[in-house]
Design a protein around this motif. Structure first.
Motif, mmCIF file in Angstrom:
data_model
loop_
_atom_site.group_PDB
_atom_site.id
_atom_site.type_symbol
_atom_site.label_atom_id
_atom_site.label_comp_id
_atom_site.label_asym_id
_atom_site.label_seq_id
_atom_site.Cartn_x
_atom_site.Cartn_y
_atom_site.Cartn_z
ATOM 1 N N TYR A 160 0.830 -1.209 0.000
ATOM 2 C CA TYR A 160 0.000 0.000 0.000
ATOM 3 C C TYR A 160 0.867 1.263 0.000
ATOM 4 C CZ TYR A 160 -4.075 -2.886 1.017
ATOM 5 O OH TYR A 160 -5.083 -3.819 0.957
ATOM 6 N N VAL A 161 1.955 1.231 0.754
ATOM 7 C CA VAL A 161 2.859 2.379 0.798
ATOM 8 C C VAL A 161 3.522 2.575 -0.565
ATOM 9 C CG1 VAL A 161 4.943 3.341 1.857
ATOM 10 C CG2 VAL A 161 3.242 2.187 3.283
ATOM 11 N N ILE A 162 3.973 1.505 -1.168
ATOM 12 C CA ILE A 162 4.588 1.596 -2.496
ATOM 13 C C ILE A 162 3.590 2.177 -3.497
ATOM 14 C CG2 ILE A 162 5.454 0.227 -4.448
ATOM 15 C CD1 ILE A 162 6.790 -1.618 -2.355
ATOM 16 N N ILE A 163 2.372 1.694 -3.467
ATOM 17 C CA ILE A 163 1.354 2.187 -4.405
ATOM 18 C C ILE A 163 1.025 3.650 -4.138
ATOM 19 C CG2 ILE A 163 -1.081 1.933 -5.057
ATOM 20 C CD1 ILE A 163 -0.598 -1.145 -4.653
ATOM 21 N N ALA A 164 0.937 4.032 -2.855
ATOM 22 C CA ALA A 164 0.646 5.426 -2.511
ATOM 23 C C ALA A 164 1.718 6.358 -3.057
ATOM 24 C CB ALA A 164 0.520 5.582 -0.997
ATOM 25 N N GLU B 47 0.341 12.924 3.174
ATOM 26 C CA GLU B 47 -0.347 12.491 1.956
ATOM 27 C C GLU B 47 -0.385 10.968 1.874
ATOM 28 O OE1 GLU B 47 0.964 16.117 -1.080
ATOM 29 O OE2 GLU B 47 2.083 14.245 -1.091
ATOM 30 N N ILE B 48 0.736 10.356 2.202
ATOM 31 C CA ILE B 48 0.802 8.894 2.179
ATOM 32 C C ILE B 48 -0.169 8.324 3.206
ATOM 33 C CG2 ILE B 48 2.280 6.878 2.556
ATOM 34 C CD1 ILE B 48 4.667 8.709 1.676
ATOM 35 N N ALA B 49 -0.138 8.885 4.424
ATOM 36 C CA ALA B 49 -1.010 8.402 5.499
ATOM 37 C C ALA B 49 -2.485 8.545 5.130
ATOM 38 C CB ALA B 49 -0.709 9.151 6.793
ATOM 39 N N LYS B 50 -2.852 9.676 4.547
ATOM 40 C CA LYS B 50 -4.256 9.903 4.180
ATOM 41 C C LYS B 50 -4.722 8.976 3.060
ATOM 42 C CE LYS B 50 -5.463 14.371 3.859
ATOM 43 N NZ LYS B 50 -5.309 15.821 3.648
ATOM 44 N N SER B 51 -3.800 8.558 2.212
ATOM 45 C CA SER B 51 -4.192 7.723 1.081
ATOM 46 C C SER B 51 -4.316 6.242 1.446
ATOM 47 C CB SER B 51 -3.203 7.891 -0.074
ATOM 48 O OG SER B 51 -1.966 7.309 0.246
ATOM 49 N N ILE B 52 -3.877 5.863 2.659
ATOM 50 C CA ILE B 52 -3.942 4.461 3.090
ATOM 51 C C ILE B 52 -4.891 4.362 4.272
ATOM 52 C CG2 ILE B 52 -2.639 2.461 3.903
ATOM 53 C CD1 ILE B 52 -0.125 3.781 2.686
ATOM 54 N N SER B 53 -6.075 3.901 4.008
ATOM 55 C CA SER B 53 -7.092 3.786 5.047
ATOM 56 C C SER B 53 -6.684 2.767 6.108
ATOM 57 C CB SER B 53 -8.420 3.365 4.401
ATOM 58 O OG SER B 53 -9.403 3.213 5.381
ATOM 59 N N GLY B 54 -6.698 3.193 7.359
ATOM 60 C CA GLY B 54 -6.446 2.276 8.461
ATOM 61 C C GLY B 54 -5.026 2.240 8.991
ATOM 62 N N ILE B 55 -4.081 2.840 8.290
ATOM 63 C CA ILE B 55 -2.699 2.808 8.777
ATOM 64 C C ILE B 55 -2.503 3.897 9.832
ATOM 65 C CG2 ILE B 55 -1.705 4.362 7.049
ATOM 66 C CD1 ILE B 55 0.733 2.404 6.963
ATOM 67 N N THR B 56 -1.786 3.567 10.889
ATOM 68 C CA THR B 56 -1.492 4.558 11.919
ATOM 69 C C THR B 56 -0.204 5.284 11.554
ATOM 70 O OG1 THR B 56 -0.180 3.021 13.248
ATOM 71 C CG2 THR B 56 -2.573 3.103 13.689
ATOM 72 N N PHE B 57 -0.010 6.457 12.171
ATOM 73 C CA PHE B 57 1.206 7.212 11.906
ATOM 74 C C PHE B 57 2.435 6.432 12.365
ATOM 75 C CE2 PHE B 57 -1.635 11.097 12.104
ATOM 76 C CZ PHE B 57 -1.583 11.316 10.739
ATOM 77 N N ALA B 58 2.323 5.752 13.509
ATOM 78 C CA ALA B 58 3.455 4.969 14.019
ATOM 79 C C ALA B 58 3.815 3.845 13.047
ATOM 80 C CB ALA B 58 3.131 4.400 15.394
ATOM 81 N N MET B 59 2.805 3.168 12.529
ATOM 82 C CA MET B 59 3.056 2.069 11.588
ATOM 83 C C MET B 59 3.655 2.596 10.290
ATOM 84 S SD MET B 59 3.206 -1.067 10.847
ATOM 85 C CE MET B 59 2.408 -1.823 12.231
ATOM 86 N N LEU B 60 3.144 3.710 9.802
ATOM 87 C CA LEU B 60 3.689 4.292 8.577
ATOM 88 C C LEU B 60 5.149 4.680 8.784
ATOM 89 C CD1 LEU B 60 3.452 5.252 5.681
ATOM 90 C CD2 LEU B 60 2.466 7.395 6.533
ATOM 91 N N SER B 61 5.463 5.245 9.930
ATOM 92 C CA SER B 61 6.855 5.599 10.225
ATOM 93 C C SER B 61 7.757 4.372 10.187
ATOM 94 C CB SER B 61 6.970 6.251 11.603
ATOM 95 O OG SER B 61 6.389 7.518 11.590
ATOM 96 N N ARG B 62 7.306 3.273 10.811
ATOM 97 C CA ARG B 62 8.104 2.039 10.810
ATOM 98 C C ARG B 62 8.268 1.494 9.401
ATOM 99 N NH1 ARG B 62 5.345 1.003 15.830
ATOM 100 N NH2 ARG B 62 3.743 -0.204 14.763
ATOM 101 N N GLU B 63 7.171 1.512 8.632
ATOM 102 C CA GLU B 63 7.236 0.999 7.260
ATOM 103 C C GLU B 63 8.217 1.815 6.414
ATOM 104 O OE1 GLU B 63 5.898 -1.663 5.605
ATOM 105 O OE2 GLU B 63 5.215 -2.364 7.550
ATOM 106 N N LEU B 64 8.103 3.142 6.492
ATOM 107 C CA LEU B 64 8.983 3.995 5.695
ATOM 108 C C LEU B 64 10.446 3.830 6.117
ATOM 109 C CD1 LEU B 64 6.767 7.177 5.450
ATOM 110 C CD2 LEU B 64 7.460 5.709 3.543
ATOM 111 N N GLU B 65 10.677 3.693 7.411
ATOM 112 C CA GLU B 65 12.048 3.492 7.892
ATOM 113 C C GLU B 65 12.618 2.166 7.376
ATOM 114 O OE1 GLU B 65 13.915 2.516 12.169
ATOM 115 O OE2 GLU B 65 12.833 4.423 12.072
#
Length: 120
Positions: free
Chosen positions: A37-41, A51-69
């Motif tokens: 989902y992050v790759i597609i966003a 923008e990435i967070a808003k485009s992925i329904s259900g992902i938390t900011f903490a999870m997005l941070s871990r994924e991007l890292e």
């Protein structure tokens, strides 16, 4: 397509069992609930964190941070910071990450076929 037809007699032999480790590495890097989902966003033009967070329904900011890292450590995304204030951080897909597009297309095709096979 014949059901249960094996294309090659052996996927892994003693000689090439190291290849399974490479496949496992690829699955590890691409696995997880949010990675694709992050790759597609990002691919679809969402380059800033919010923008990435808003485009992925259900992902938390903490999870997005871990994924991007994790994705940055695995050379899938490039994080660039604008040194000015307020800090502007953008994420783009690396050329290396873009090399997985044919694999993703194959996974999509296989997933469509799989849903047909298991449909009741």
């Amino acid at each position: 397509m014949e059901e249960n037809k094996i294309i090659e007699p052996y996927l892994c032999t003693y000689k090439n069992k190291e290849d399974i480790k490479y496949a496992a590495d690829a699955l590890y890097v691409l696995s997880g609930k949010w990675r694709m989902y992050v790759i597609i966003a990002i691919y679809n033009g969402n380059h800033r964190y919010r923008e990435i967070a808003k485009s992925i329904s259900g992902i938390t900011f903490a999870m997005l941070s871990r994924e991007l890292e994790s994705m940055e450590l695995n050379k899938l995304v490039i994080r660039t910071e604008d040194p000015d204030f307020p800090k502007d951080v953008k994420y783009t897909l690396s050329t290396y990450c873009q090399s997985i597009y044919p694999l993703v297309e194959s996974l999509i095709d296989w997933g469509k076929q799989h849903r047909k096979v298991i449909a009741i």
